[in-house]
Design a protein around this motif. Structure first.
Motif, PDB file in Angstrom:
ATOM      1  N   LEU B  72       0.864  -1.190   0.000  1.00  0.00           N
ATOM      2  CA  LEU B  72       0.000   0.000   0.000  1.00  0.00           C
ATOM      3  C   LEU B  72       0.898   1.237   0.000  1.00  0.00           C
ATOM      4  O   LEU B  72       0.695   2.188  -0.732  1.00  0.00           O
ATOM      5  CB  LEU B  72      -0.870  -0.031   1.270  1.00  0.00           C
ATOM      6  CG  LEU B  72      -2.245   0.613   1.233  1.00  0.00           C
ATOM      7  CD1 LEU B  72      -3.069   0.105   0.070  1.00  0.00           C
ATOM      8  CD2 LEU B  72      -2.979   0.368   2.542  1.00  0.00           C
ATOM      9  N   VAL B  73       1.928   1.168   0.863  1.00  0.00           N
ATOM     10  CA  VAL B  73       2.896   2.268   1.000  1.00  0.00           C
ATOM     11  C   VAL B  73       4.290   1.674   0.842  1.00  0.00           C
ATOM     12  O   VAL B  73       4.571   0.616   1.389  1.00  0.00           O
ATOM     13  CB  VAL B  73       2.779   2.918   2.398  1.00  0.00           C
ATOM     14  CG1 VAL B  73       3.805   4.029   2.569  1.00  0.00           C
ATOM     15  CG2 VAL B  73       1.378   3.448   2.631  1.00  0.00           C
ATOM     16  N   ALA B  74       5.154   2.364   0.086  1.00  0.00           N
ATOM     17  CA  ALA B  74       6.545   1.919  -0.041  1.00  0.00           C
ATOM     18  C   ALA B  74       7.446   2.920   0.691  1.00  0.00           C
ATOM     19  O   ALA B  74       6.957   3.908   1.249  1.00  0.00           O
ATOM     20  CB  ALA B  74       6.924   1.826  -1.509  1.00  0.00           C
ATOM     21  N   LEU B  75       8.736   2.646   0.710  1.00  0.00           N
ATOM     22  CA  LEU B  75       9.693   3.575   1.317  1.00  0.00           C
ATOM     23  C   LEU B  75      10.697   3.990   0.250  1.00  0.00           C
ATOM     24  O   LEU B  75      10.992   3.216  -0.657  1.00  0.00           O
ATOM     25  CB  LEU B  75      10.460   2.912   2.451  1.00  0.00           C
ATOM     26  CG  LEU B  75       9.703   2.507   3.710  1.00  0.00           C
ATOM     27  CD1 LEU B  75      10.681   1.931   4.744  1.00  0.00           C
ATOM     28  CD2 LEU B  75       8.936   3.671   4.331  1.00  0.00           C
ATOM     29  N   LYS B  80      11.633   7.236   3.865  1.00  0.00           N
ATOM     30  CA  LYS B  80      10.460   8.120   3.790  1.00  0.00           C
ATOM     31  C   LYS B  80       9.337   7.400   3.033  1.00  0.00           C
ATOM     32  O   LYS B  80       9.585   6.843   1.955  1.00  0.00           O
ATOM     33  CB  LYS B  80      10.857   9.403   3.049  1.00  0.00           C
ATOM     34  CG  LYS B  80       9.791  10.466   3.047  1.00  0.00           C
ATOM     35  CD  LYS B  80      10.264  11.676   2.256  1.00  0.00           C
ATOM     36  CE  LYS B  80       9.056  12.456   1.789  1.00  0.00           C
ATOM     37  NZ  LYS B  80       9.207  13.025   0.460  1.00  0.00           N
ATOM     38  N   PRO B  81       8.119   7.373   3.599  1.00  0.00           N
ATOM     39  CA  PRO B  81       7.007   6.703   2.907  1.00  0.00           C
ATOM     40  C   PRO B  81       6.705   7.370   1.563  1.00  0.00           C
ATOM     41  O   PRO B  81       6.649   8.594   1.469  1.00  0.00           O
ATOM     42  CB  PRO B  81       5.828   6.880   3.875  1.00  0.00           C
ATOM     43  CG  PRO B  81       6.465   7.126   5.206  1.00  0.00           C
ATOM     44  CD  PRO B  81       7.724   7.881   4.923  1.00  0.00           C
ATOM     45  N   ALA B  86      -1.351   2.869  -2.577  1.00  0.00           N
ATOM     46  CA  ALA B  86      -1.969   4.122  -2.097  1.00  0.00           C
ATOM     47  C   ALA B  86      -1.249   5.246  -2.821  1.00  0.00           C
ATOM     48  O   ALA B  86      -0.028   5.393  -2.682  1.00  0.00           O
ATOM     49  CB  ALA B  86      -1.807   4.249  -0.597  1.00  0.00           C
ATOM     50  N   THR B  87      -1.973   6.008  -3.619  1.00  0.00           N
ATOM     51  CA  THR B  87      -1.303   7.022  -4.438  1.00  0.00           C
ATOM     52  C   THR B  87      -1.068   8.321  -3.674  1.00  0.00           C
ATOM     53  O   THR B  87      -0.157   9.074  -3.979  1.00  0.00           O
ATOM     54  CB  THR B  87      -2.136   7.329  -5.694  1.00  0.00           C
ATOM     55  OG1 THR B  87      -3.475   7.609  -5.276  1.00  0.00           O
ATOM     56  CG2 THR B  87      -2.155   6.124  -6.631  1.00  0.00           C
ATOM     57  N   GLN B 164       6.222   1.936   9.097  1.00  0.00           N
ATOM     58  CA  GLN B 164       6.101   0.482   9.324  1.00  0.00           C
ATOM     59  C   GLN B 164       5.377  -0.188   8.157  1.00  0.00           C
ATOM     60  O   GLN B 164       5.743  -1.293   7.747  1.00  0.00           O
ATOM     61  CB  GLN B 164       5.329   0.196  10.622  1.00  0.00           C
ATOM     62  CG  GLN B 164       5.990   0.723  11.899  1.00  0.00           C
ATOM     63  CD  GLN B 164       7.215  -0.059  12.312  1.00  0.00           C
ATOM     64  OE1 GLN B 164       7.636  -0.974  11.625  1.00  0.00           O
ATOM     65  NE2 GLN B 164       7.819   0.306  13.431  1.00  0.00           N
ATOM     66  N   MET B 165       4.360   0.498   7.633  1.00  0.00           N
ATOM     67  CA  MET B 165       3.635  -0.070   6.483  1.00  0.00           C
ATOM     68  C   MET B 165       4.576  -0.189   5.284  1.00  0.00           C
ATOM     69  O   MET B 165       4.593  -1.195   4.579  1.00  0.00           O
ATOM     70  CB  MET B 165       2.422   0.803   6.130  1.00  0.00           C
ATOM     71  CG  MET B 165       1.304   0.727   7.162  1.00  0.00           C
ATOM     72  SD  MET B 165       0.012   1.959   6.897  1.00  0.00           S
ATOM     73  CE  MET B 165      -0.907   1.198   5.562  1.00  0.00           C
TER      74      MET B 165
END
Lengths: 313, 509
Positions: B72-75, B80-81, B86-87, B164-165
């Motif tokens: 959903l979320v990358a780093l 940094k997310p 999730a756009t 964390q995500m």
């Protein structure tokens, strides 16, 4: 002969039951509660309890034992506690790898060991015989993993003849399979070759000095036929060593499988031990015992064929 | 005659083996020469823990899961997310509600559609997960606002949630596969690669084939990815030398040889090494409740010597657990506990322990390399340690029940995550966070947690870091680097927090 075979089979089954039962209780005593190892330390008590119920660990030990034994008797070793895949499937994937290496190593030991043993027996004190004595000292002094690393460095890294790691199934490529098992097998076989050769050489010399050999020679038999008689009488000890080596190599395969990153039963035993996956450990124990029983059974048959007196024991 | 024939047989057997090798080596197979970058062949230290993202580990599962799942979320490389499925996202004013817009047109391998309902099913699954649940402790609920918008409500503000995500706690799997429990048998995701189950041998080699129509195809340059779990670092290095691998999780001891081979070398701080206190209140061993005792222990260790001797010099000597690459890390504080045995003994005496004290500590084979240094240092200080040997799984299970233990603990690449992971949240290695027993620490923690994210929060974290170092909250010796070797033509960008980076950080170049 039939009663001989029946007796050997019965003792094999008894051995299988005793060893696996012993392993069951020892493994449970050694591992204790497996859930922290299986779930990680962030698992809540409720999650741990749920896993205990799922794998039947919350039941009395004797009930667990009976459940395991009754399924194992039908050839079903249950499911892994780690990934819930059938233990049979995992072992079926691993056994060909270990057997490939161990059988190839044993074959190398048999072919080369017998050839060298006969040659040394025929010419005691010769160059090859002295070389065998030196090899027996050197190879037994060197750790197995070191020998493996030397082989990898020369034949995989410098010459690139063989892969440094991994296993190729014969279904994918026959030459790939042979290449993938050659270095592990050779590193396992080196010590075994020396042992078989020494055993045969010593047996050969012992038999060659006996009266009946002198009589055979006095009757004018050719060297070739005399050698065949000597070999037949000297072979039981070498065959026994070879069978014991096969069993020993099954155990030694753990180190080789780690060095060559082979997905065999040795590396599976190691990973199952680390996380306390008892069903997998029990399945592996059973399979190993079956191999030992089969090899000993075949040995007895061969020895019985070579020397009929053995059948009466 | 006979002996000559036998010798010939032996020679023939040896020649046959050589010939087999010789005639097949030209055929390629697994031993193609060094700079083969047509496919990614990476040696990962550990096997995949589980194909179910809820049961997977963050550490070494990244490359496996990133091949088959989208997060959903990358780093980004600095932790940094950044957007993925999730756009974009937005926090409510009280930072208790996170609203995220979702990518459209994504489908899972089983044909299921990715939408808000799927995202909600995944978040609920991850929150309930044995391993992933730790990241969602403060998540109260998730709901679909519309087909492409998801809303996550928190019971308590959590500034580390997105990190964390992104770290590996938001892999999205097919809701049908979650429902049926099929993920235990294999992945069902929407990721950039398809898992080639037939061509893979579990626990030995995993093969992935690139999808042509993945939404982020440009980020994944390799048409095929092969991941090899190899726990033996010598085997891994040999495979790299022989050309069977073109990327490896490396042992720093092999750095000279890697340079000799002209490989790319990438290192970044990954874990801190030292003594973890599970008993900062002195409930088990009274002496450890006195900060002068903990300070004495910090002064006693020759951290630089241990880093060189045991860590092959691959790391940074420091007394902090905030990553050396982060904003909170303060280099100037590293001199606070210079190695000084006389000072250490004086501090112990001042605390009322001139003859030291006795303590039991756990020991496991993987910590054996540090044991002699620890034993000698504690001995010189007068602290009599009774080591209790145990296997590694037992160490993780039992170590926190001891008042202190030797530790190698993963660092976070986000400073707020460091606060939660190392200080405030109960973890296996920190079973009883003792923040409440230290008013100065507690007050600063509360201020940090209420501060506006950004410079204000960072400044407060720096103050808290200074306070924790002063309290000798841990006896940190050094931050150890993780090192990766890759052949020319492939670059690896390490990310603190990921023991092995996900595939987006392994690129051509």
């Amino acid at each position: 002969m039939l009663s001989f075979i029946a007796k050997r089979l019965m003792s094999g089954v008894l051995l299988l039951v005793v060893v696996t039962s012993g392993t069951f209780f020892l493994a449970h005593a050694a591992v204790g509660d497996p859930t922290p190892g299986l779930l990680g330390n962030s698992a809540t008590p409720a999650q741990q309890a749920a896993l205990r119920a799922r794998i039947g660990y919350d039941q009395p030990l004797l009930v667990q034992f009976w459940n395991w034994l009754s399924h194992a008797a039908t050839g079903d070793f249950g499911t892994s506690w780690r990934n819930f895949q059938p233990v049979n499937d995992q072992i079926a994937l691993r056994v060909p790898v270990t057997l490939s290496v161990v059988v190839f190593a044993t074959a190398l030991a048999a072919v080369i060991g017998v050839a060298v043993g006969i040659a040394c027996g025929l010419r005691p004190g010769g160059l090859l015989d002295r070389g065998l004595k030196l090899a027996s000292v050197v190879l037994f002094a060197l750790p197995g993993f070191w020998v493996s690393l030397v082989l990898v460095t020369w034949f995989a890294i410098n010459l690139r003849w063989f892969p440094a790691i991994g296993y190729v199934s014969p279904d994918q490529s026959l030459t790939g399979w042979l290449r993938s098992i050659t270095l592990p097998s050779v590193s396992l076989a080196l010590g075994a070759i020396v042992m078989v050769a020494e055993q045969l050489r010593n047996g050969f010399l012992q038999v060659a000095g006996q009266d009946f050999v002198r009589t055979l020679r006095a009757r004018g038999l050719s060297d070739r036929r005399v050698t065949a008689h000597v070999l037949r009488n000297a072979s039981p000890a070498a065959l026994t060593v070879l069978a014991l080596l096969f069993v020993g190599l099954l155990g030694g395969a753990i180190v080789v499988e780690i060095v060559f990153n082979l997905p065999g039963i040795g590396s599976l035993t190691q990973s199952a031990s680390q996380i306390g996956d008892i069903p997998v450990l029990l399945g592996l124990t059973a399979v190993t015992v079956v191999f030992v029983v089969i090899v000993n059974f075949l040995l007895d048959l061969v020895l019985g064929w070579v020397n009929p007196k053995v059948r009466d024991r | 005659m006979t002996s000559r024939r036998t010798s010939a047989l032996v020679a023939a057997a040896l020649v046959a083996v050589g010939a087999l090798a010789g005639c097949t080596s030209a055929g390629g197979g697994g031993t193609a020469a060094g700079a083969d970058t047509g496919e990614l062949k990476a040696g990962v230290f550990l096997d995949v823990t589980s194909w179910d993202p809820a049961s997977a580990d963050i550490g070494f599962d990244g490359p496996y899961l990133s091949a088959v799942y989208d997060p959903l979320v990358a780093l980004d490389k600095d932790g940094k997310p950044v957007p993925a499925l999730a756009t974009k996202w937005e926090w409510s004013a009280d930072r208790l509600t996170l609203t995220a817009d979702l990518r459209q047109g994504v489908t899972f391998e089983d044909g299921q559609k990715f939408d808000a309902a799927a995202a909600v099913a995944n978040i609920q699954h991850l929150k309930a997960g044995v391993r992933s649940g730790q990241a969602y402790l403060n998540v109260a609920s998730a709901s679909a606002k519309d087909e492409d918008t998801v809303e996550i409500k928190l019971s308590k503000r959590d500034d580390a949630l997105l990190y964390q995500m992104g770290l590996g706690r938001s892999w999205m799997a097919s809701p049908a596969a979650i429902q049926s429990g099929a993920l235990a048998n294999g992945p069902v995701g929407s990721g950039p690669y398809t898992y080639d189950k037939a061509g893979s041998t579990p626990q030995s080699q995993y093969v992935f084939t690139k999808k042509q129509n993945h939404w982020d195809t440009a980020t994944y340059p390799f048409p095929t990815v092969r991941l090899f779990p190899i726990t033996d670092q010598t085997a891994s290095f040999n495979a790299m030398l022989s050309g069977q691998l073109n990327v490896q999780f490396a042992n720093a001891a092999n750095l000279p040889k890697a340079k000799e081979n002209g490989w790319n070398i990438a290192s970044r701080a990954a874990s801190w090494v030292g003594v973890q206190y599970a008993d900062r209140t002195g409930a088990q061993v009274k002496a450890l409740g006195d900060k002068r005792v903990r300070q004495a222990i910090s002064h006693a260790f020759d951290a630089a010597g241990i880093l060189n001797a045991v860590g092959n010099g691959s790391g940074t000597v420091t007394n902090q657990v905030f990553s050396v690459d982060g904003q909170v890390y303060d280099k100037s504080m590293n001199d606070k506990y210079k190695t000084d045995m006389a000072k250490a003994k004086a501090l112990l005496k001042e605390a009322g322990y001139p003859d030291g004290f006795s303590v039991k500590m756990p020991m496991s084979p993987i910590f054996a390399a540090w044991q002699p240094a620890a034993n000698q240092t504690f001995g010189e200080l007068g602290i009599k340690v009774e080591w209790q040997d145990m296997a590694m799984p037992d160490y993780q299970k039992n170590a926190p029940t001891y008042p202190m233990f030797l530790a190698v603990i993963a660092l976070a690449g986000n400073d707020m995550a460091t606060l939660t992971d190392q200080v405030t949240t109960a973890q296996w290695y920190n079973p009883t966070p003792s923040v409440d027993a230290y008013p100065e620490v507690k007050a600063l923690v509360e201020q940090v947690e209420k501060a506006e994210p950004g410079p204000a929060q960072t400044e407060l974290l720096k103050k808290l870091n200074a306070e924790l170092v002063d309290e000798a909250w841990w006896s940190v010796w050094y931050q150890a680097d993780n090192t990766y070797f890759s052949v020319k033509g492939i670059t690896v960008t390490p990310v603190t927090g990921m023991m092995f980076p996900t595939l987006r950080f392994i690129q051509r170049g």
